[in-house]
Scaffold this motif. Structure first.
Motif, mmCIF file in Angstrom:
data_model
loop_
_atom_site.group_PDB
_atom_site.id
_atom_site.type_symbol
_atom_site.label_atom_id
_atom_site.label_comp_id
_atom_site.label_asym_id
_atom_site.label_seq_id
_atom_site.Cartn_x
_atom_site.Cartn_y
_atom_site.Cartn_z
ATOM 1 N N ARG A 165 -48.581 4.870 -10.076
ATOM 2 C CA ARG A 165 -47.594 5.906 -9.696
ATOM 3 C C ARG A 165 -47.245 5.037 -8.153
ATOM 4 O O ARG A 165 -47.843 4.233 -7.743
ATOM 5 C CB ARG A 165 -48.245 6.936 -9.141
ATOM 6 N N ALA A 166 -45.958 5.480 -7.664
ATOM 7 C CA ALA A 166 -45.139 4.880 -6.603
ATOM 8 C C ALA A 166 -44.617 5.855 -5.802
ATOM 9 O O ALA A 166 -43.940 6.655 -6.610
ATOM 10 C CB ALA A 166 -44.563 3.726 -7.015
ATOM 11 N N ASN A 167 -44.445 5.488 -4.577
ATOM 12 C CA ASN A 167 -43.735 6.471 -3.868
ATOM 13 C C ASN A 167 -42.865 5.433 -2.868
ATOM 14 O O ASN A 167 -43.581 4.759 -2.324
ATOM 15 C CB ASN A 167 -44.521 7.518 -2.929
ATOM 16 N N GLY A 168 -41.566 5.741 -2.843
ATOM 17 C CA GLY A 168 -40.740 4.648 -2.301
ATOM 18 C C GLY A 168 -39.456 5.161 -1.858
ATOM 19 O O GLY A 168 -39.098 6.569 -1.929
ATOM 20 N N VAL A 169 -38.592 4.408 -1.543
ATOM 21 C CA VAL A 169 -37.044 4.672 -1.294
ATOM 22 C C VAL A 169 -36.307 3.816 -2.287
ATOM 23 O O VAL A 169 -36.548 2.898 -2.535
ATOM 24 C CB VAL A 169 -36.521 4.343 0.334
ATOM 25 N N ILE A 170 -35.030 4.206 -2.486
ATOM 26 C CA ILE A 170 -34.120 3.708 -3.317
ATOM 27 C C ILE A 170 -32.649 4.062 -2.926
ATOM 28 O O ILE A 170 -32.520 5.200 -2.365
ATOM 29 C CB ILE A 170 -34.353 4.261 -4.746
ATOM 30 N N LEU A 211 -35.916 11.793 -7.842
ATOM 31 C CA LEU A 211 -35.332 11.350 -6.735
ATOM 32 C C LEU A 211 -34.691 12.360 -5.893
ATOM 33 O O LEU A 211 -34.468 13.427 -6.708
ATOM 34 C CB LEU A 211 -34.206 10.376 -7.291
ATOM 35 N N MET A 212 -34.786 12.259 -4.528
ATOM 36 C CA MET A 212 -34.208 13.388 -3.854
ATOM 37 C C MET A 212 -33.171 12.628 -2.651
ATOM 38 O O MET A 212 -33.794 11.590 -2.123
ATOM 39 C CB MET A 212 -35.261 14.246 -3.070
ATOM 40 N N LEU A 213 -32.352 13.168 -2.445
ATOM 41 C CA LEU A 213 -31.431 12.529 -1.487
ATOM 42 C C LEU A 213 -31.413 12.829 0.019
ATOM 43 O O LEU A 213 -31.934 13.818 0.309
ATOM 44 C CB LEU A 213 -29.760 12.946 -1.876
ATOM 45 N N ARG A 214 -31.764 11.750 0.587
ATOM 46 C CA ARG A 214 -32.070 12.011 2.084
ATOM 47 C C ARG A 214 -30.914 11.560 2.923
ATOM 48 O O ARG A 214 -30.978 12.206 4.297
ATOM 49 C CB ARG A 214 -33.280 10.876 2.365
ATOM 50 N N SER A 215 -30.166 10.812 2.436
ATOM 51 C CA SER A 215 -28.879 10.659 3.431
ATOM 52 C C SER A 215 -27.715 9.768 2.627
ATOM 53 O O SER A 215 -27.970 8.974 1.821
ATOM 54 C CB SER A 215 -29.351 9.371 4.623
ATOM 55 N N LYS A 216 -26.685 10.343 2.841
ATOM 56 C CA LYS A 216 -25.342 10.027 1.995
ATOM 57 C C LYS A 216 -24.858 8.679 2.592
ATOM 58 O O LYS A 216 -24.893 8.306 3.818
ATOM 59 C CB LYS A 216 -24.384 11.042 2.073
ATOM 60 N N TYR A 224 -32.322 7.744 -1.232
ATOM 61 C CA TYR A 224 -33.081 8.596 -2.140
ATOM 62 C C TYR A 224 -34.464 8.349 -1.521
ATOM 63 O O TYR A 224 -35.014 6.980 -1.726
ATOM 64 C CB TYR A 224 -32.883 8.740 -3.380
ATOM 65 N N THR A 225 -35.394 9.353 -1.539
ATOM 66 C CA THR A 225 -36.795 8.994 -1.960
ATOM 67 C C THR A 225 -37.248 9.004 -3.548
ATOM 68 O O THR A 225 -36.522 9.810 -4.269
ATOM 69 C CB THR A 225 -37.720 10.042 -0.978
ATOM 70 N N ILE A 226 -38.205 8.505 -4.040
ATOM 71 C CA ILE A 226 -38.490 8.193 -5.087
ATOM 72 C C ILE A 226 -39.917 8.393 -5.635
ATOM 73 O O ILE A 226 -40.762 7.747 -4.874
ATOM 74 C CB ILE A 226 -37.896 7.139 -5.960
ATOM 75 N N GLN A 227 -40.258 9.388 -6.496
ATOM 76 C CA GLN A 227 -41.570 9.285 -6.987
ATOM 77 C C GLN A 227 -41.810 9.048 -8.207
ATOM 78 O O GLN A 227 -40.985 9.642 -9.133
ATOM 79 C CB GLN A 227 -42.166 10.625 -6.791
ATOM 80 N N ILE A 228 -42.380 7.898 -8.691
ATOM 81 C CA ILE A 228 -42.445 7.474 -10.105
ATOM 82 C C ILE A 228 -44.089 7.638 -10.511
ATOM 83 O O ILE A 228 -45.034 7.378 -9.759
ATOM 84 C CB ILE A 228 -42.373 6.192 -10.253
#
Length: 134
Positions: free
Chosen positions: A40-45, A128-133, A27-31
């Motif tokens: 703030r942070a933008n990352g992957v999870i 969070l937004m799913l990018r790849s299962k 997922y990509t994540i924006q906090i």
């Protein structure tokens, strides 16, 4: 930020073994801090069977979660791996453990939570937004 619809899979159906759970994946994540702090942070999870792992340019994230029928909760620790220069990092650059609760659907999730940063409670929201299962 609007709430996501609660995922449903005939929640009240007897013997429903197919109730929706958080999709394992990247997922990509924006906090974003909402009260008690700035940052703030933008990352992957990665969410996988109750475990959390991920990071951004300055921090890595680890933790755990439980989920059922569109609602989830968990604990996440952020730990610094690189010093930030000229950027206000999440939680002021401190290693922090926080609790969260929220809603999820098949490919998105939203949480709100609180972290104790020193002696200050800092509230945050994340998308969070799913990018790849997986």
């Amino acid at each position: 930020m609007g709430l996501l619809p609660v995922a449903r899979a005939d929640d009240d159906a007897p013997g429903n073994a197919g109730a929706m759970t958080v999709t394992n994946g990247l997922y990509t994540i924006q906090i974003e801090m909402t009260e008690g702090g700035q940052g703030r942070a933008n990352g992957v999870i990665v969410l996988h069977d109750g475990r959390i792992a991920g990071g951004d340019s300055y921090f890595y994230y680890s933790g755990s979660y439980s989920a059922d029928r569109g609602k989830w909760r968990g604990e996440l620790t952020t730990s610094e791996h690189a010093k930030s220069a000229g950027v206000l990092p999440l939680f002021g650059g401190r290693d922090v453990t926080c609790g969260f609760t929220g809603l999820y659907s098949a490919d998105t999730a939203q949480v709100s939570g609180t972290a104790l940063v020193g002696k200050t409670s800092v509230m945050f929201v994340a998308r969070l937004m799913l990018r790849s299962k997986l």
